[in-house]
Design an enzyme around this catalytic site. Structure first.
Site, PDB file in Angstrom:
ATOM      1  NE  ARG A   4      -1.092   2.016   4.836  1.00  8.75           N
ATOM      2  CZ  ARG A   4       0.043   1.316   4.649  1.00  8.75           C
ATOM      3  NH1 ARG A   4       1.024   1.851   3.970  1.00  8.75           N
ATOM      4  NH2 ARG A   4       0.166   0.095   5.116  1.00  8.75           N
ATOM      5  CE  LYS A  57      -3.256  -2.178   3.188  1.00 15.62           C
ATOM      6  NZ  LYS A  57      -3.650  -2.137   4.628  1.00 15.62           N
ATOM      7  N   GLY A  58       2.070   1.148   0.485  1.00 16.65           N
ATOM      8  CA  GLY A  58       2.872   2.325   0.809  1.00 16.65           C
ATOM      9  C   GLY A  58       3.013   3.396  -0.252  1.00 16.65           C
ATOM     10  CG  PHE A 118       9.642   3.241  11.410  1.00 14.36           C
ATOM     11  CD1 PHE A 118       9.841   2.114  10.620  1.00 14.36           C
ATOM     12  CD2 PHE A 118       8.348   3.712  11.587  1.00 14.36           C
ATOM     13  CE1 PHE A 118       8.766   1.454  10.027  1.00 14.36           C
ATOM     14  CE2 PHE A 118       7.264   3.061  10.994  1.00 14.36           C
ATOM     15  CZ  PHE A 118       7.487   1.928  10.217  1.00 14.36           C
ATOM     16  CE  LYS A 121      14.095   3.266   6.375  1.00 24.22           C
ATOM     17  NZ  LYS A 121      13.346   3.013   7.625  1.00 24.22           N
ATOM     18  CG  ASP A 180      14.227  -0.578   5.715  1.00 25.53           C
ATOM     19  OD1 ASP A 180      14.859   0.361   6.197  1.00 25.53           O
ATOM     20  OD2 ASP A 180      13.883  -1.572   6.379  1.00 25.53           O
ATOM     21  CG  ASP A 189       6.585   3.196   0.713  1.00 21.05           C
ATOM     22  OD1 ASP A 189       7.306   2.285   0.256  1.00 21.05           O
ATOM     23  OD2 ASP A 189       5.860   3.033   1.713  1.00 21.05           O
TER      24      ASP A 189
HETATM   25  P1  IMP Z   1      12.463  -3.363   2.288  1.00 25.47           P
HETATM   26  O1  IMP Z   1      11.919  -4.572   1.593  1.00 25.47           O
HETATM   27  O2  IMP Z   1      13.159  -3.710   3.566  1.00 25.47           O
HETATM   28  O3  IMP Z   1      13.334  -2.494   1.395  1.00 25.47           O
HETATM   29  O4  IMP Z   1      11.255  -2.527   2.806  1.00 25.47           O
HETATM   30  C1  IMP Z   1      10.455  -1.855   1.974  1.00 25.47           C
HETATM   31  C2  IMP Z   1       9.086  -1.693   2.558  1.00 25.47           C
HETATM   32  O5  IMP Z   1       9.086  -1.580   3.992  1.00 25.47           O
HETATM   33  C3  IMP Z   1       8.539  -0.383   2.025  1.00 25.47           C
HETATM   34  O6  IMP Z   1       7.777  -0.657   0.872  1.00 25.47           O
HETATM   35  C4  IMP Z   1       7.717   0.132   3.173  1.00 25.47           C
HETATM   36  O7  IMP Z   1       6.387  -0.290   2.992  1.00 25.47           O
HETATM   37  C5  IMP Z   1       8.287  -0.505   4.421  1.00 25.47           C
HETATM   38  N1  IMP Z   1       9.149   0.457   5.160  1.00 25.47           N
HETATM   39  C6  IMP Z   1      10.493   0.481   5.210  1.00 25.47           C
HETATM   40  N2  IMP Z   1      10.959   1.481   5.972  1.00 25.47           N
HETATM   41  C7  IMP Z   1       9.863   2.122   6.437  1.00 25.47           C
HETATM   42  C8  IMP Z   1       9.692   3.286   7.285  1.00 25.47           C
HETATM   43  O8  IMP Z   1      10.618   3.944   7.761  1.00 25.47           O
HETATM   44  N3  IMP Z   1       8.393   3.633   7.547  1.00 25.47           N
HETATM   45  C9  IMP Z   1       7.323   2.949   7.046  1.00 25.47           C
HETATM   46  N4  IMP Z   1       7.455   1.886   6.239  1.00 25.47           N
HETATM   47  C10 IMP Z   1       8.713   1.468   5.936  1.00 25.47           C
HETATM   48 MG    MG Z   2       5.814  -1.255   1.037  1.00 28.47          MG
END
Ligand code: IMP
Ligand code: MG
Length: 176
Positions: A162, A40-41, A149, A128, A100, A97
């Site tokens: 959101r 959803k992000g 975060f 990040k 991470d 969005d």
């Molecule tokens: P990754 O797979 O670890 O790169 O994470 C990506 C997903 O984690 C993003 O699509 C976000 O939905 C969620 N996410 C990562 N960091 C944050 C944050 O600081 N706040 C809110 N959602 C996050």
């Molecule tokens: Mg996401």
């Protein structure tokens, strides 16, 4: 006591989205752009970004859900909802969005690549890089941030906030 600290204001986000949209429009002016938004992000960001790209675009969405945490470096990313369009005639841009660990973008990138789009690039409003568990470099990044975060503008905390029109962090009163 928890307080909210604004990281990016609505105006700062607007300016960044406009800049990204203009850059993407320049790069894709002679291409057949299809944006894949990751739910959803990314829904707020995608809605603003697509209107900042002044050309014909096709939009699709995918819902992803990640089950990785600090101890789990394998990171399972589940595609909760997919789309069925044939991608072979499209220049695909995956939009999320935030990046991470990089696991979500990397696994979606590999999935979409297996469907043979004409070209494939990625875009995230926030990045990040210090949190990466897998090597992944995004083609279009709005803001590069530290290990925080963040919440708002599509990003959730316990599935809330959101709808907030800016990006903030929660800080404990005694941390200030
Ligand atoms: P990754 O797979 O670890 O790169 O994470 C990506 C997903 O984690 C993003 O699509 C976000 O939905 C969620 N996410 C990562 N960091 C944050 C944050 O600081 N706040 C809110 N959602 C996050
Ligand atoms: Mg996401």
């Amino acid at each position: 006591m928890r307080e909210r600290q604004i990281l990016f204001s609505r105006q700062q986000i607007e300016a960044k989205v406009k800049q990204l949209g203009e850059q993407i429009a320049r790069d894709y002016h002679d291409k057949n752009l299809l944006v894949v938004g990751l739910l959803k992000g990314s829904f707020v960001f995608v809605a603003d970004l697509m209107r900042a790209i002044d050309q014909k675009i096709v939009i699709e969405f995918m819902t992803t859900s990640s089950y990785h945490d600090a101890e789990d470096s394998t990171g399972r990313v589940e595609i909760v909802q997919d789309f069925s369009r044939d991608l072979r005639d499209f220049d695909v841009l995956i939009v999320d969005d935030i990046i991470d660990s990089g696991l979500t973008m990397k696994s979606v990138y590999e999935l979409i690549r297996s469907r043979h789009p004409r070209s494939l690039k990625t875009c995230a409003l926030l990045d990040k890089p210090s949190r990466r568990k897998v090597e992944f470099e995004c083609d279009y990044v709005g803001f590069t941030i530290e290990d925080l975060f963040i919440v708002g503008y599509g990003l959730n905390y316990g599935d809330y906030y959101r709808n907030v029109d800016h990006i903030f962090v929660f800080v404990e009163e005694n941390e200030k």
